[in-house]
Design an enzyme around this catalytic site. Structure first.
Site, PDB file in Angstrom:
ATOM      1  N   CYS A   1       0.820  -1.211   0.000  1.00 20.03           N
ATOM      2  CA  CYS A   1       0.000   0.000   0.000  1.00 20.03           C
ATOM      3  C   CYS A   1       0.856   1.264   0.000  1.00 20.03           C
ATOM      4  O   CYS A   1       0.328   2.363  -0.125  1.00 20.03           O
ATOM      5  CB  CYS A   1      -0.899   0.039   1.229  1.00 20.03           C
ATOM      6  SG  CYS A   1      -1.884  -1.434   1.392  1.00 20.03           S
TER       7      CYS A   1
ATOM      8  N   CYS B   1      -4.221   6.883   5.253  1.00 19.75           N
ATOM      9  CA  CYS B   1      -3.246   5.851   4.896  1.00 19.75           C
ATOM     10  C   CYS B   1      -1.903   6.027   5.584  1.00 19.75           C
ATOM     11  O   CYS B   1      -1.236   5.050   5.898  1.00 19.75           O
ATOM     12  CB  CYS B   1      -3.070   5.807   3.390  1.00 19.75           C
ATOM     13  SG  CYS B   1      -2.364   7.304   2.717  1.00 19.75           S
TER      14      CYS B   1
END
Ligand code: PLP
Lengths: 387, 124
Positions: free
Chosen positions: B33, B102
């Protein structure tokens, strides 16, 4: 600290000659090219001259050049303009997985409106195989749109071959040449294309202006209805200063093409060689030879691209990255993903795009900075293997 | 797009590295990610005497990692568990909205390290 700009794939600095050519069309010759009086006719003369200059850059006729607001609009006009005109004869369009969003998202829009889109794959160096395009053609195919050179990795597609086979099968061919024009020779006949997109700001021209080449006899529907400007293909009073700027940039690009290309190839090859030699576990993305003269695209294991970019920025160097962390969508680059690069490596990618003003000293400084920064980030990274 | 404070921590991160004989280690995120961090803690008498980090990620990920080590050092376990993602972002004078989700993993990393410490001690 003087800045080193190596993000010419994003945009370029307008050439002083371009700005100088544009200014009179703000300050003095402000007329509307449609006006019949002499003030308007000065603008009309500039418009015609500009059309010729842009046509010359790609080996076209002036009446085949439609001025637009940039590469994005040119791509939209090519795809939607053909789609809406031809929707009764076919609803299939072929493109590639690595197109610029201006083409990809236009294709998605058309898909939502009843068209069928085939996205041909690329190999691990970013090349489309013309056989895949040929195999995808059906009775229903109205258009093929494959970019000439990719904006991220700089891979140059075999457009000549694809254009030729498109015409053998009676299918129209469009190419987005926004990144290739002015960097490598681009000729609409050699490439065998019916439409070709150009953007001024990638070739040291102004932002917000571009052109679409449309081969004589190729009909397409206008996206904007209004007065009959641009041969009925793009209504709206022409942006004369911008168009003059695009034309000047095109003229300069044609004059300097050979010199610029050979200079940039040597800077490019030196940057790639030095970076790969001095940084362990670094790799080149894209094709080793079928590559834009100004494109260096590298990836480094165990580090993330936005951090790389920011540390380079602190050293005065401007570049870009395919890392998700720097994109508005938080999606990693679809181009690098299409090459089969795993996500964690996509995050560690860096795009350096050179310009005519960059020097070998700057390249050396950037590589030295990269060595230092990659080492620093790797020391900080939990995924760097221990030795 | 980043605040001065974020840039300051990013360019000069505090407490980078590993603690060899850490009492707790927390690992959060995923390199797939784009962000992953490992937080190491040393605990003495219910207090965090040392906190270090290693991070793979963007500017925000590195700056939040650095900030959490400063916020957590010297705190008791209970106090450290109170430190939230928002506290980290606030201490950095804010993060761009897109980075809040994130890259703002540092508080989670610290809590994971404390949990690891508590689990190890339970089994003793
Ligand atoms: C390949 C390609 N196509 C289209 C565009 C869009 O051009 P513009 O910025 O002029 O709309 C760009 C620029 O980002 C590009 O690189």
């Amino acid at each position: 600290m003087s800045k080193i700009y190596m993000d010419h794939g994003a945009t370029t600095k307008p050439d002083p000659e371009v700005v100088r050519a544009m200014l009179p069309y703000y300050e003095e010759y402000f007329g509307n090219a449609s006006s019949l009086h002499s003030i308007g006719q000065e603008a009309a003369v500039a418009l015609n001259r500009s059309r010729q200059q842009v046509a010359d850059l790609v080996g076209a006729q002036p009446e085949e050049i439609i001025f637009t607001s940039g590469g994005t609009e040119s791509d939209n006009l090519a795809l939607k303009g053909i789609a809406s005109l031809k929707k009764n004869s076919g609803k299939h369009i072929i493109t590639s997985v690595i197109e610029h969003p201006a083409v990809l998202n236009t294709c998605k829009y058309l898909q939502d409106n009843g068209f069928k889109i085939t996205y041909v794959p690329v190999d691990d160096q970013g090349l489309v195989n013309p056989v895949d395009v040929e195999d995808a053609i059906t009775e229903d195919t109205i258009l093929i749109s494959i970019m000439h050179a990719n904006n991220e990795i700089g891979t140059i597609q075999p457009i000549e071959e694809i254009g030729t086979l498109a015409h053998e099968r009676g299918v129209l061919m469009h190419t987005d040449a926004v990144q290739s024009v002015g960097k490598i020779p681009v000729n609409v006949d050699d490439l065998s294309v019916d439409m070709l997109s150009i953007s001024a700001h990638k070739i040291h021209g102004p932002k917000g202006v571009g052109a679409l080449y449309v081969r004589k006899g190729t009909r397409l529907e206008s996206l904007v209805q209004g007065g009959g400007h641009e041969m009925g293909k793009r209504a709206g009073t022409e942006n004369i200063p911008g168009i003059v700027g695009l034309a000047k940039a095109a003229e300069l690009a044609a004059q300097r093409l050979d010199d610029d290309a050979s200079k940039m190839c040597s800077l490019r090859d030196s940057a790639i060689k030095k970076a790969l030699e001095s940084i362990p576990e670094s790799y080149l993305n894209g094709h080793p030879t079928r590559r834009l003269p100004n494109n260096v695209h590298l990836r480094f294991s165990y580090v993330e691209g936005e951090s790389l970019l920011m540390m380079l920025d602190m050293k005065g160097v401007a570049v870009s990255t395919g890392s998700a962390c720097s994109s508005k969508s938080l999606e990693p680059s679809h181009v690098l993903a299409a090459l089969g690069i795993p996500p964690e490596q996509i995050h560690g990618s860096l795009r350096i795009t050179l310009g005519r003003e960059n020097t070998m000293d700057e390249v050396d400084y950037v590589v030295e900075s990269l060595v230092e920064i990659v080492e620093k980030l790797r020391a900080m990274s939990p995924i760097t293997p221990k030795h | 797009m980043y605040s001065k404070k974020v840039m300051e921590h990013f360019s000069n991160p505090r407490n980078v590295g590993e603690i060899e004989d850490a009492d707790g280690v927390g690992e959060v995120g995923n390199p797939v990610c784009g962000d992953m961090m490992t937080i190491y803690i040393k605990v003495d008498d219910g207090k965090l005497t040392d906190v270090k980090f290693k991070t793979f990620g963007c500017g925000a990920a590195i700056a939040t990692s650095s900030m959490i080590t400063e916020l957590a050092k010297g705190k008791t376990i209970e106090e450290a568990l109170e430190i939230s993602r928002d506290d980290v972002a606030d201490s950095l004078d804010g993060l761009p909205p897109i980075k809040m989700h994130c890259s703002n993993l540092a508080a989670d990393g610290l809590h994971a390290a404390i949990e690891d410490y508590q689990n190890k001690n339970k089994s003793k």
